[in-house]
Design an enzyme around this catalytic site. Sequence first.
Site, mmCIF file in Angstrom:
data_model
loop_
_atom_site.group_PDB
_atom_site.id
_atom_site.type_symbol
_atom_site.label_atom_id
_atom_site.label_comp_id
_atom_site.label_asym_id
_atom_site.label_seq_id
_atom_site.Cartn_x
_atom_site.Cartn_y
_atom_site.Cartn_z
ATOM 1 N N SER A 139 0.759 -11.589 22.656
ATOM 2 C CA SER A 139 1.345 -12.879 22.287
ATOM 3 C C SER A 139 2.860 -12.853 22.458
ATOM 4 O O SER A 139 3.461 -13.828 22.938
ATOM 5 C CB SER A 139 1.003 -13.215 20.834
ATOM 6 O OG SER A 139 -0.395 -13.270 20.645
ATOM 7 N N ASP A 184 -3.576 -3.260 12.974
ATOM 8 C CA ASP A 184 -3.613 -1.913 13.542
ATOM 9 C C ASP A 184 -2.313 -1.130 13.356
ATOM 10 O O ASP A 184 -2.298 0.087 13.539
ATOM 11 C CB ASP A 184 -3.926 -1.975 15.040
ATOM 12 C CG ASP A 184 -5.338 -2.446 15.324
ATOM 13 O OD1 ASP A 184 -6.167 -2.375 14.402
ATOM 14 O OD2 ASP A 184 -5.609 -2.891 16.449
ATOM 15 N N ARG A 219 -25.877 11.950 0.562
ATOM 16 C CA ARG A 219 -25.803 11.546 1.961
ATOM 17 C C ARG A 219 -24.413 11.800 2.535
ATOM 18 O O ARG A 219 -23.437 11.982 1.810
ATOM 19 C CB ARG A 219 -26.121 10.054 2.099
ATOM 20 C CG ARG A 219 -27.596 9.721 1.984
ATOM 21 C CD ARG A 219 -27.822 8.226 2.053
ATOM 22 N NE ARG A 219 -29.255 7.930 2.032
ATOM 23 C CZ ARG A 219 -29.782 6.826 1.560
ATOM 24 N NH1 ARG A 219 -28.993 5.882 1.058
ATOM 25 N NH2 ARG A 219 -31.083 6.630 1.587
ATOM 26 N N ARG A 677 0.405 -23.019 -20.373
ATOM 27 C CA ARG A 677 -0.350 -21.914 -20.955
ATOM 28 C C ARG A 677 0.416 -20.609 -20.705
ATOM 29 O O ARG A 677 1.125 -20.468 -19.710
ATOM 30 C CB ARG A 677 -1.747 -21.808 -20.330
ATOM 31 C CG ARG A 677 -2.652 -22.982 -20.632
ATOM 32 C CD ARG A 677 -3.122 -22.955 -22.089
ATOM 33 N NE ARG A 677 -4.081 -24.008 -22.373
ATOM 34 C CZ ARG A 677 -3.754 -25.199 -22.845
ATOM 35 N NH1 ARG A 677 -2.472 -25.488 -23.061
ATOM 36 N NH2 ARG A 677 -4.681 -26.096 -23.100
ATOM 37 N N HIS A 683 -1.724 -4.181 -20.698
ATOM 38 C CA HIS A 683 -2.096 -2.919 -20.064
ATOM 39 C C HIS A 683 -3.036 -3.087 -18.874
ATOM 40 O O HIS A 683 -3.330 -2.108 -18.187
ATOM 41 C CB HIS A 683 -2.711 -1.975 -21.089
ATOM 42 C CG HIS A 683 -1.697 -1.427 -22.040
ATOM 43 N ND1 HIS A 683 -1.220 -2.146 -23.112
ATOM 44 C CD2 HIS A 683 -1.021 -0.240 -22.062
ATOM 45 C CE1 HIS A 683 -0.324 -1.429 -23.771
ATOM 46 N NE2 HIS A 683 -0.183 -0.266 -23.161
ATOM 47 N N ARG A 758 17.150 2.349 -19.877
ATOM 48 C CA ARG A 758 16.177 3.130 -19.120
ATOM 49 C C ARG A 758 15.934 2.537 -17.727
ATOM 50 O O ARG A 758 14.795 2.367 -17.295
ATOM 51 C CB ARG A 758 14.854 3.215 -19.900
ATOM 52 C CG ARG A 758 14.974 3.974 -21.193
ATOM 53 C CD ARG A 758 13.886 3.609 -22.178
ATOM 54 N NE ARG A 758 12.545 3.836 -21.667
ATOM 55 C CZ ARG A 758 11.828 4.939 -21.873
ATOM 56 N NH1 ARG A 758 12.335 5.931 -22.582
ATOM 57 N NH2 ARG A 758 10.609 5.049 -21.403
#
Length: 808
Positions: A139, A184, A219, A677, A683, A758
């Site tokens: 393309s 890919d 398997r 809302r 967690h 932190r």
Amino acid sequence: MSSTTADQLTCAGVKQISFSKSLSLRASESSGDAVAVMTSGGDSQGMNAALRAVVRTVMYNKMKAYVIRDGYRGLVEGGESCIVKCEWFTVSNILQVGGTVIGTARCKEFMEREGRLRAAENLVKAGINNLVVIGGDGSLTGANLFKEEWKGLLKELVQTGRVCEEEADCCGYLNVVGLVGSIDNDMCGTDMTIGTDTALHRIIEAIDCLTSTAASHQRSFVLEVMGRHCGYLALMAGIAAGVDWALIPEKPSEPGWEEAMCKRMEYHRELGRRMNIIVVAEGAVDTNNKKITPQYVKEVIESKLQHDTRITILGHIQRGGKPSAYDRCIGCRLGAAAALVLLQARGEIDPQLVAVQGNIIVEAPLMNCVKRTRAIDKAMEECNFKKALELRSESFTRNVALRRRLETSGGAVAPQSKHFRFAVMNIGAPAAGMNSAVRAFVRLMLYKGHVVLGVREGILGLLRDSDSIREMTWEDVTGWSSKGGSILGTNRYILTKEALPEVAAKFGEHHFDGLLIIGGFEAYDNLIMLQNAREHYTAFRIPLLGIAATISNNVPGTDYSLGCDTALNMIVNACDILRQSAYASRKRVFVVETMGGYCGYLATMASLAGGADATYIFEEKFSLSDIQKNVAGLVGKFQGGLERGLVIWNERCSVNFTTDFMVQLLAEEGKGMFITRSNKLGHLQQGEAPSPYDRILAVKYAAHAVDLLTQLATKSLNGAGKVRTEAHDTVCMLGLQGVHIKPTPIQELVGETDMEHRIPRQQWWRSLSPLLKMLSQHTEHAKIGRQYLDEYVQACPRLKRSDTFSEH
């Protein structure tokens, strides 16, 4: 998925584009000032994010934006049904949609000059002289040819009376920018193509599912994944999932590979494993360029091992479904950057490829990238696989070597002049990828002949009893790569001065020659404590290494911590579900609270990937006035036709304002238009199964930790044969910095850290905030001006010009 420093860009031969701080972008809407975007070739997840970013960046700059439906076929057919002018809301609610909403199709007509003549006529009639093409190398090559012929096509159109000279003059040149949309990841010049990460999600999900059914029946499964000319998907899936064997086209299997593969599978069964997984890229070949099919692999396994073996071919499932958080974010960034390249152009420019190298957006000559990509295909056709691998990229070669290392680590112990005893523990909140890192660390260390001591439940486990410390074996970590949380166990305990003597005694009792701590900010804190205590305790004078694993992504020394990608995908998926709820019932605004402590990484990236209307984080101070302006903008959007709203709120973004306050304010202001809302994800953000990215990064971190610890321990041996060192560079955080994983001494990181909150003082993702705001605002209703576009250009992620090729 990493950031790139200026030094790394220089080393890679990448030049920065010089932008003026007073950059003035074109703001007219004349007949020739328009940008069209199209998708072409195979579809890939994330194309819609790029499409949305192109359209909104163009419109924000007061230019006309068009989409071309069905790729080159729509360009040739033309008309208002194929070349569609966009409004702001035209590209709303498409971030979460897979594929391409404007369609893609093959077009034989465009391959002929007459077809390109019709395409040029259609663009000129629409006043379009800027084109963004999202697709693969075919393309993009077509777009380049179209540009090369443009002036000749215009001349013929004028001579035949199909367009007038005035129309032709307004579109005297065609500027083309390409984005690579391909699962890919087969294009040179970019680290990741749009859609690759999502395809890996599909593959890893499939492997996780096959693992459980395969183990039930003992398997073996042969899984074929896409990758006709590039084995990236098979290679990275092999690293992420820890499969038994991976077959890729760039590194053909040597004669006798069948025996080696079966020997490895048999070894795993002897260790107690009940199943085997083999991944085959669809373009896999042997050294004679003979295709290796899933059927052949199945026959080899059945004849040599008598395993019940099944084949699964994923096919187009890899292209389907919702885009991952990464593909949405990178689509937004690349799309906006492509539009900026065209907006900044002063007249005609050469065709450019806008790509990502590390975490920096770059532009490179389009055809240079295409030619290099095609040179790889040619080298493989000629069986020159060494050249093909060299052309692919340096990082691809490293990934091949890592996969090879993992494949061989299950056999005989590699000889070592000295066997060390290394300990590994988790500290801090659980994070996806912790188990993958421990698994890889244990197995690679065992292969080197060292002893690995697993410390359960971190420092507290070390202090509790000797049963919490035990020697780990190969089979102990079987199946860990797909498990979330921390199987070793973890807690947030931070060392105290009172506990140091007992901890030092435990180090000495178990003869630690080195320690790897995998965890969050608490792990960082503990490393600081251990380093400071070296002066008084000889047991701590050993190599001490940390790997950041926290969903907050707030540990200094790395651009990405383990777990943050998984958490981000969990948040984005939750936002998708909430969006669906909003459309299914009444018009709603959802206020979603994210974790992260004082670090706004999750909130910022979730907003970019989820299309949030407003974002609140600690790093960007805001007042009541700012909130009121955002609320007014949101109300305006609903008046303009918006059907749902999304506000992302970092859990500690403000001391004075709370999530509940924001909900109540929106509820009051939105009366009669929407209901509000709140959702606190809590967690759930820690996730379940780690994302492919977290698994891959965990393995890479572990491999580097193995090499670094053994190197430092060997270097630190004293005359008595004991490991003893006080060098500051033997206490480090190992992290992704740019395109490379590097150790940084703790001593250097302390000064770069806001210990109170932190968080690191410098965080790469902060530069994405202007882009986020620009894409989320409605030009008619948001009273914010054009400063966000200017900030994005000036501050980041900076567009760079690439004259060479970065790592893939």
